[in-house]
Motif scaffolding. Structure first.
Motif, PDB file in Angstrom:
ATOM      1  N   GLN A  64       0.846  -1.192   0.000  1.00  0.00           N
ATOM      2  CA  GLN A  64       0.000   0.000   0.000  1.00  0.00           C
ATOM      3  C   GLN A  64       0.881   1.242   0.000  1.00  0.00           C
ATOM      4  OE1 GLN A  64      -3.604   0.311   0.041  1.00  0.00           O
ATOM      5  NE2 GLN A  64      -2.924   2.401  -0.473  1.00  0.00           N
ATOM      6  N   ALA A  65       0.809   2.007  -1.113  1.00  0.00           N
ATOM      7  CA  ALA A  65       1.543   3.272  -1.182  1.00  0.00           C
ATOM      8  C   ALA A  65       0.709   4.372  -0.559  1.00  0.00           C
ATOM      9  CB  ALA A  65       1.873   3.606  -2.630  1.00  0.00           C
ATOM     10  N   GLN A  66       1.376   5.310   0.075  1.00  0.00           N
ATOM     11  CA  GLN A  66       0.686   6.390   0.781  1.00  0.00           C
ATOM     12  C   GLN A  66       1.060   7.748   0.182  1.00  0.00           C
ATOM     13  OE1 GLN A  66       2.177   5.689   4.707  1.00  0.00           O
ATOM     14  NE2 GLN A  66       0.766   3.982   5.124  1.00  0.00           N
ATOM     15  N   GLY A  67       0.291   8.777   0.538  1.00  0.00           N
ATOM     16  CA  GLY A  67       0.597  10.120   0.087  1.00  0.00           C
ATOM     17  C   GLY A  67       0.087  10.392  -1.308  1.00  0.00           C
ATOM     18  N   ARG A  68       0.826  11.253  -2.027  1.00  0.00           N
ATOM     19  CA  ARG A  68       0.405  11.685  -3.353  1.00  0.00           C
ATOM     20  C   ARG A  68       0.329  10.544  -4.346  1.00  0.00           C
ATOM     21  NH1 ARG A  68       3.162  13.680  -7.721  1.00  0.00           N
ATOM     22  NH2 ARG A  68       5.146  13.504  -6.565  1.00  0.00           N
ATOM     23  N   LYS A  69       1.142   9.517  -4.150  1.00  0.00           N
ATOM     24  CA  LYS A  69       1.145   8.360  -5.060  1.00  0.00           C
ATOM     25  C   LYS A  69       0.372   7.192  -4.458  1.00  0.00           C
ATOM     26  CE  LYS A  69       5.372   9.260  -7.674  1.00  0.00           C
ATOM     27  NZ  LYS A  69       6.645   8.687  -8.161  1.00  0.00           N
ATOM     28  N   SER A  70      -0.678   7.478  -3.768  1.00  0.00           N
ATOM     29  CA  SER A  70      -1.461   6.439  -3.117  1.00  0.00           C
ATOM     30  C   SER A  70      -1.969   5.405  -4.127  1.00  0.00           C
ATOM     31  CB  SER A  70      -2.648   7.063  -2.387  1.00  0.00           C
ATOM     32  OG  SER A  70      -3.426   6.059  -1.780  1.00  0.00           O
ATOM     33  N   SER A  71      -1.633   4.160  -3.851  1.00  0.00           N
ATOM     34  CA  SER A  71      -2.055   3.048  -4.718  1.00  0.00           C
ATOM     35  C   SER A  71      -1.832   1.745  -3.971  1.00  0.00           C
ATOM     36  CB  SER A  71      -1.280   3.049  -6.039  1.00  0.00           C
ATOM     37  OG  SER A  71       0.102   2.876  -5.810  1.00  0.00           O
ATOM     38  N   GLN A  72      -2.363   0.681  -4.527  1.00  0.00           N
ATOM     39  CA  GLN A  72      -2.208  -0.632  -3.892  1.00  0.00           C
ATOM     40  C   GLN A  72      -1.833  -1.677  -4.931  1.00  0.00           C
ATOM     41  OE1 GLN A  72      -5.017  -2.006  -0.764  1.00  0.00           O
ATOM     42  NE2 GLN A  72      -5.324  -3.823  -2.043  1.00  0.00           N
ATOM     43  N   ALA A  73      -0.936  -2.560  -4.548  1.00  0.00           N
ATOM     44  CA  ALA A  73      -0.536  -3.671  -5.407  1.00  0.00           C
ATOM     45  C   ALA A  73      -0.616  -4.955  -4.592  1.00  0.00           C
ATOM     46  CB  ALA A  73       0.876  -3.458  -5.932  1.00  0.00           C
ATOM     47  N   GLU A  74      -1.217  -5.962  -5.174  1.00  0.00           N
ATOM     48  CA  GLU A  74      -1.409  -7.231  -4.462  1.00  0.00           C
ATOM     49  C   GLU A  74      -1.028  -8.384  -5.379  1.00  0.00           C
ATOM     50  OE1 GLU A  74      -4.995  -9.806  -2.299  1.00  0.00           O
ATOM     51  OE2 GLU A  74      -5.253  -7.673  -2.773  1.00  0.00           O
ATOM     52  N   ARG A  75      -0.411  -9.383  -4.785  1.00  0.00           N
ATOM     53  CA  ARG A  75      -0.027 -10.566  -5.559  1.00  0.00           C
ATOM     54  C   ARG A  75       0.062 -11.772  -4.638  1.00  0.00           C
ATOM     55  NH1 ARG A  75       5.148 -10.883  -9.749  1.00  0.00           N
ATOM     56  NH2 ARG A  75       4.733 -12.994 -10.541  1.00  0.00           N
ATOM     57  N   THR A  76      -0.398 -12.931  -5.139  1.00  0.00           N
ATOM     58  CA  THR A  76      -0.358 -14.175  -4.373  1.00  0.00           C
ATOM     59  C   THR A  76       0.544 -15.177  -5.088  1.00  0.00           C
ATOM     60  OG1 THR A  76      -2.593 -13.811  -3.514  1.00  0.00           O
ATOM     61  CG2 THR A  76      -1.716 -16.062  -3.392  1.00  0.00           C
ATOM     62  N   PHE A  77       1.469 -15.777  -4.329  1.00  0.00           N
ATOM     63  CA  PHE A  77       2.435 -16.726  -4.876  1.00  0.00           C
ATOM     64  C   PHE A  77       2.138 -18.134  -4.359  1.00  0.00           C
ATOM     65  CE2 PHE A  77       4.464 -12.601  -4.659  1.00  0.00           C
ATOM     66  CZ  PHE A  77       5.105 -12.479  -5.886  1.00  0.00           C
ATOM     67  N   ASP A  78       2.207 -19.116  -5.234  1.00  0.00           N
ATOM     68  CA  ASP A  78       2.030 -20.511  -4.838  1.00  0.00           C
ATOM     69  C   ASP A  78       3.309 -21.019  -4.174  1.00  0.00           C
ATOM     70  OD1 ASP A  78       2.345 -23.630  -5.724  1.00  0.00           O
ATOM     71  OD2 ASP A  78       0.241 -23.117  -5.353  1.00  0.00           O
ATOM     72  N   TRP A  79       3.185 -21.599  -2.985  1.00  0.00           N
ATOM     73  CA  TRP A  79       4.369 -22.038  -2.231  1.00  0.00           C
ATOM     74  C   TRP A  79       5.146 -23.102  -2.975  1.00  0.00           C
ATOM     75  CZ3 TRP A  79       6.510 -20.363   2.377  1.00  0.00           C
ATOM     76  CH2 TRP A  79       7.527 -21.184   2.896  1.00  0.00           C
ATOM     77  N   ASP A  80       4.469 -24.069  -3.568  1.00  0.00           N
ATOM     78  CA  ASP A  80       5.150 -25.139  -4.287  1.00  0.00           C
ATOM     79  C   ASP A  80       5.960 -24.595  -5.460  1.00  0.00           C
ATOM     80  OD1 ASP A  80       4.203 -27.058  -2.561  1.00  0.00           O
ATOM     81  OD2 ASP A  80       2.477 -27.574  -3.806  1.00  0.00           O
ATOM     82  N   GLU A  81       5.395 -23.612  -6.171  1.00  0.00           N
ATOM     83  CA  GLU A  81       6.123 -23.015  -7.300  1.00  0.00           C
ATOM     84  C   GLU A  81       7.348 -22.243  -6.808  1.00  0.00           C
ATOM     85  OE1 GLU A  81       3.441 -20.684  -9.569  1.00  0.00           O
ATOM     86  OE2 GLU A  81       2.266 -22.392 -10.290  1.00  0.00           O
ATOM     87  N   LEU A  82       7.237 -21.632  -5.663  1.00  0.00           N
ATOM     88  CA  LEU A  82       8.366 -20.886  -5.112  1.00  0.00           C
ATOM     89  C   LEU A  82       9.505 -21.792  -4.658  1.00  0.00           C
ATOM     90  CD1 LEU A  82       6.500 -18.222  -2.916  1.00  0.00           C
ATOM     91  CD2 LEU A  82       7.680 -17.803  -5.096  1.00  0.00           C
ATOM     92  N   THR A  83       9.180 -23.006  -4.253  1.00  0.00           N
ATOM     93  CA  THR A  83      10.173 -23.896  -3.662  1.00  0.00           C
ATOM     94  C   THR A  83      10.491 -25.106  -4.518  1.00  0.00           C
ATOM     95  OG1 THR A  83       8.430 -25.101  -2.458  1.00  0.00           O
ATOM     96  CG2 THR A  83       9.457 -23.223  -1.339  1.00  0.00           C
ATOM     97  N   GLU A  84       9.978 -25.168  -5.739  1.00  0.00           N
ATOM     98  CA  GLU A  84      10.155 -26.374  -6.555  1.00  0.00           C
ATOM     99  C   GLU A  84      11.590 -26.562  -7.002  1.00  0.00           C
ATOM    100  OE1 GLU A  84       8.762 -24.259 -10.774  1.00  0.00           O
ATOM    101  OE2 GLU A  84       7.710 -26.001  -9.968  1.00  0.00           O
ATOM    102  N   SER A  85      12.389 -25.519  -7.090  1.00  0.00           N
ATOM    103  CA  SER A  85      13.782 -25.647  -7.506  1.00  0.00           C
ATOM    104  C   SER A  85      14.675 -26.015  -6.339  1.00  0.00           C
ATOM    105  CB  SER A  85      14.271 -24.347  -8.148  1.00  0.00           C
ATOM    106  OG  SER A  85      14.170 -23.284  -7.238  1.00  0.00           O
TER     107      SER A  85
END
Length: 246
Positions: free
Chosen positions: A225-246
């Motif tokens: 969550q960005a605050q102030g004049r550049k207020s905006s929100q970015a959200e992302r969900t990562f799959d645990w298996d994909e993150l740890t498969e290597s």
């Protein structure tokens, strides 16, 4: 008179067999030594030779044996050189392969970095402002923990800083029930529920997390969550298996 036609040239294909010549030489050497020894023994058995003839024959055999021994040593040395050459070639080939792999890995890393910076400086119309760029996990084997690296970016307008907070939650199952655990409760490197950030181009959030016993992670949810004049929100969900498969 008509010119006599020359017969067409013929080619004979001979299969290349490394070491064949050396092996054949060794076999001939051994066969010659055995044959010479057998002939010498047979001559003695017949008893038809005078002492002088036997002595002369013995000297000839000794000369031949010494010659054969020299040929044998030479053949053995050639064989050793051949095997040593093969080993050196194989070692050089393995070294070359390792170098190629290292170069390919380095090139891939550089291409990834280049794409990363290009996306920041020259984004598409649909990806501007605050972005959750990536999340990486790698096992810390001695401790059984996981090292994490979260990358936040500001895409497009980078002339001024962007600031705010980012929350990271690990979602999983424990005792057949869904459970959401904040990164703050899993990592000693994180003190607040909302991790503060301030940057122009990008910022890394790094540390180590330890999963509680009996907890099976499924996803990692990141909300910035960005605050102030550049207020905006970015959200992302990562799959645990994909993150740890290597």
């Amino acid at each position: 008179m008509s010119e006599r036609r020359r017969p067409a040239e013929e080619y004979v294909v001979i299969r290349h067999r490394p070491g064949y010549k050396i092996r054949r030489t060794l076999i001939l050497v051994a066969f010659t030594v055995v044959a010479a020894a057998a002939g010498y023994t047979a001559g003695l058995a017949k008893g038809g030779f005078r002492f002088s003839s036997v002595q002369a024959s013995n000297e000839v055999l000794e000369d031949e044996l010494e010659t054969l021994r020299g040929q044998y040593r030479e053949a053995r040395q050639q064989l050793v050189n051949l095997e040593r050459g093969r080993a050196i070639d194989q070692q050089a080939m393995n070294e070359a392969r390792r170098t190629i792999v290292e170069l390919e890995t380095r090139i891939s890393s550089l291409k990834s970095d280049l794409t990363f910076y290009k996306n920041i400086m020259a984004p598409s119309e649909v990806s501007k402002g605050l972005q959750v760029d990536s999340l990486a996990l790698s096992p810390d084997h001695p401790s059984g923990a996981w090292k994490f690296k979260l990358v936040l970016t500001q895409v497009g307008n980078n002339k001024s800083y962007i600031s705010g907070v980012v929350a990271v939650n690990v979602i999983g199952m424990r005792d057949e029930e869904k459970e959401v655990i904040a990164l703050r409760d899993l990592s000693q490197d994180i003190d607040d529920l909302g991790i503060k950030f301030r940057f122009r181009f990008f910022q890394n959030v790094e540390g180590t997390l330890v999963l509680p016993e009996g907890f099976e992670p499924l996803e990692v949810q990141v909300v910035a969550q960005a605050q102030g004049r550049k207020s905006s929100q970015a959200e992302r969900t990562f799959d645990w298996d994909e993150l740890t498969e290597s």
